[in-house]
Design a protein around this motif. Sequence first.
Motif, PDB file in Angstrom:
ATOM      1  N   HIS A   6      52.223  22.541  12.744  1.00  0.00           N
ATOM      2  CA  HIS A   6      51.061  23.988  12.645  1.00  0.00           C
ATOM      3  C   HIS A   6      50.835  24.379  14.390  1.00  0.00           C
ATOM      4  O   HIS A   6      50.300  24.967  15.435  1.00  0.00           O
ATOM      5  CB  HIS A   6      49.707  23.019  12.692  1.00  0.00           C
ATOM      6  CG  HIS A   6      49.516  22.834  11.296  1.00  0.00           C
ATOM      7  ND1 HIS A   6      49.262  23.841  10.552  1.00  0.00           N
ATOM      8  CD2 HIS A   6      49.441  21.706  10.606  1.00  0.00           C
ATOM      9  CE1 HIS A   6      49.072  23.140   9.222  1.00  0.00           C
ATOM     10  NE2 HIS A   6      48.925  21.374   9.323  1.00  0.00           N
ATOM     11  N   LYS A   8      52.775  26.880  16.247  1.00  0.00           N
ATOM     12  CA  LYS A   8      52.661  28.438  16.063  1.00  0.00           C
ATOM     13  C   LYS A   8      51.121  28.419  15.859  1.00  0.00           C
ATOM     14  O   LYS A   8      50.262  29.233  16.739  1.00  0.00           O
ATOM     15  CB  LYS A   8      53.602  29.192  14.541  1.00  0.00           C
ATOM     16  CG  LYS A   8      53.191  30.328  15.289  1.00  0.00           C
ATOM     17  CD  LYS A   8      53.887  30.933  14.018  1.00  0.00           C
ATOM     18  CE  LYS A   8      53.820  32.747  14.503  1.00  0.00           C
ATOM     19  NZ  LYS A   8      54.863  33.093  13.535  1.00  0.00           N
ATOM     20  N   GLU A   9      50.501  28.182  15.183  1.00  0.00           N
ATOM     21  CA  GLU A   9      48.680  28.069  14.714  1.00  0.00           C
ATOM     22  C   GLU A   9      48.209  27.545  16.083  1.00  0.00           C
ATOM     23  O   GLU A   9      47.792  28.618  16.965  1.00  0.00           O
ATOM     24  CB  GLU A   9      48.324  27.975  13.550  1.00  0.00           C
ATOM     25  CG  GLU A   9      48.636  28.510  12.117  1.00  0.00           C
ATOM     26  CD  GLU A   9      49.992  27.467  11.820  1.00  0.00           C
ATOM     27  OE1 GLU A   9      50.746  26.777  12.640  1.00  0.00           O
ATOM     28  OE2 GLU A   9      50.037  27.973  10.243  1.00  0.00           O
ATOM     29  N   ARG A  11      49.313  26.865  19.099  1.00  0.00           N
ATOM     30  CA  ARG A  11      49.370  28.205  20.374  1.00  0.00           C
ATOM     31  C   ARG A  11      48.220  29.468  20.168  1.00  0.00           C
ATOM     32  O   ARG A  11      48.006  29.078  21.123  1.00  0.00           O
ATOM     33  CB  ARG A  11      51.217  28.022  20.011  1.00  0.00           C
ATOM     34  CG  ARG A  11      51.490  28.891  21.195  1.00  0.00           C
ATOM     35  CD  ARG A  11      53.248  28.763  21.012  1.00  0.00           C
ATOM     36  NE  ARG A  11      53.630  29.259  20.319  1.00  0.00           N
ATOM     37  CZ  ARG A  11      53.764  30.835  19.852  1.00  0.00           C
ATOM     38  NH1 ARG A  11      53.376  30.847  20.686  1.00  0.00           N
ATOM     39  NH2 ARG A  11      54.410  31.213  18.131  1.00  0.00           N
ATOM     40  N   ALA A  12      48.700  29.952  19.096  1.00  0.00           N
ATOM     41  CA  ALA A  12      48.151  30.785  19.555  1.00  0.00           C
ATOM     42  C   ALA A  12      46.687  30.872  19.512  1.00  0.00           C
ATOM     43  O   ALA A  12      45.589  31.217  20.209  1.00  0.00           O
ATOM     44  CB  ALA A  12      48.012  32.009  18.055  1.00  0.00           C
ATOM     45  N   THR A  17      52.157  31.663  24.512  1.00  0.00           N
ATOM     46  CA  THR A  17      52.996  32.492  24.024  1.00  0.00           C
ATOM     47  C   THR A  17      54.414  30.937  23.937  1.00  0.00           C
ATOM     48  O   THR A  17      54.400  30.239  24.669  1.00  0.00           O
ATOM     49  CB  THR A  17      54.211  33.702  25.157  1.00  0.00           C
ATOM     50  OG1 THR A  17      54.326  32.476  26.367  1.00  0.00           O
ATOM     51  CG2 THR A  17      53.140  33.881  25.356  1.00  0.00           C
ATOM     52  N   GLN A  18      55.066  30.872  23.636  1.00  0.00           N
ATOM     53  CA  GLN A  18      56.007  30.340  22.603  1.00  0.00           C
ATOM     54  C   GLN A  18      56.598  29.977  24.678  1.00  0.00           C
ATOM     55  O   GLN A  18      57.133  28.650  24.782  1.00  0.00           O
ATOM     56  CB  GLN A  18      57.244  30.657  22.148  1.00  0.00           C
ATOM     57  CG  GLN A  18      57.312  30.764  20.596  1.00  0.00           C
ATOM     58  CD  GLN A  18      58.136  31.483  20.176  1.00  0.00           C
ATOM     59  OE1 GLN A  18      59.380  31.777  20.367  1.00  0.00           O
ATOM     60  NE2 GLN A  18      58.464  31.234  18.746  1.00  0.00           N
ATOM     61  N   LEU A  33      61.019  27.434  18.925  1.00  0.00           N
ATOM     62  CA  LEU A  33      61.073  28.782  18.194  1.00  0.00           C
ATOM     63  C   LEU A  33      61.805  27.045  17.140  1.00  0.00           C
ATOM     64  O   LEU A  33      61.263  27.423  15.963  1.00  0.00           O
ATOM     65  CB  LEU A  33      62.708  29.553  18.536  1.00  0.00           C
ATOM     66  CG  LEU A  33      62.801  30.328  17.248  1.00  0.00           C
ATOM     67  CD1 LEU A  33      61.622  31.157  17.332  1.00  0.00           C
ATOM     68  CD2 LEU A  33      63.644  31.191  17.763  1.00  0.00           C
ATOM     69  N   GLU A  36      59.061  25.168  15.334  1.00  0.00           N
ATOM     70  CA  GLU A  36      58.252  26.409  14.104  1.00  0.00           C
ATOM     71  C   GLU A  36      58.430  26.232  12.934  1.00  0.00           C
ATOM     72  O   GLU A  36      57.754  26.504  12.630  1.00  0.00           O
ATOM     73  CB  GLU A  36      57.376  27.460  15.173  1.00  0.00           C
ATOM     74  CG  GLU A  36      56.568  27.540  15.869  1.00  0.00           C
ATOM     75  CD  GLU A  36      55.763  28.552  16.799  1.00  0.00           C
ATOM     76  OE1 GLU A  36      55.284  28.527  18.681  1.00  0.00           O
ATOM     77  OE2 GLU A  36      56.912  29.919  17.077  1.00  0.00           O
ATOM     78  N   LYS A  37      59.957  26.744  12.990  1.00  0.00           N
ATOM     79  CA  LYS A  37      60.621  26.616  12.214  1.00  0.00           C
ATOM     80  C   LYS A  37      60.612  25.430  11.168  1.00  0.00           C
ATOM     81  O   LYS A  37      61.390  25.961  10.511  1.00  0.00           O
ATOM     82  CB  LYS A  37      61.653  27.481  12.092  1.00  0.00           C
ATOM     83  CG  LYS A  37      61.601  29.447  12.665  1.00  0.00           C
ATOM     84  CD  LYS A  37      63.182  29.663  13.364  1.00  0.00           C
ATOM     85  CE  LYS A  37      61.780  31.199  13.376  1.00  0.00           C
ATOM     86  NZ  LYS A  37      63.020  32.138  12.570  1.00  0.00           N
TER      87      LYS A  37
END
Length: 70
Positions: A6, A8-9, A11-12, A17-18, A33, A36-37
Motif C-alpha cells: 500500500h 503508493k496509497e 505515499r499519496a 513523490t517516489q 517503483l 509498489e509494483k
Amino acid sequence: MVLRTHIKELRARHGLTQEELARMVGVRRETILFLEKGKYNPSLKLACKIALALQASIDEIFIFEEEDLK
C-alpha cells in the motif's frame, strides 16, 4: 507467495513523490517503483524505514498473499 503493498496509497496520503520517499529511506526511486509494483522484496530494515516514513505499521504496508496456482 506474492507481495502486495500500500506504499503508493500511503505515499499519496502524505503528498510524497517516489523520489521524496526514496530520499527519506535511503534508496533509489526505482526501488520504490519496484516495491509498489510488487517486484522487489525489501529487507526488514528497509521495510521499517518505509513504515516510519509513512507513519504506518509494516503490516499495513506489506501484504503477502498465496499465489493462485491456476
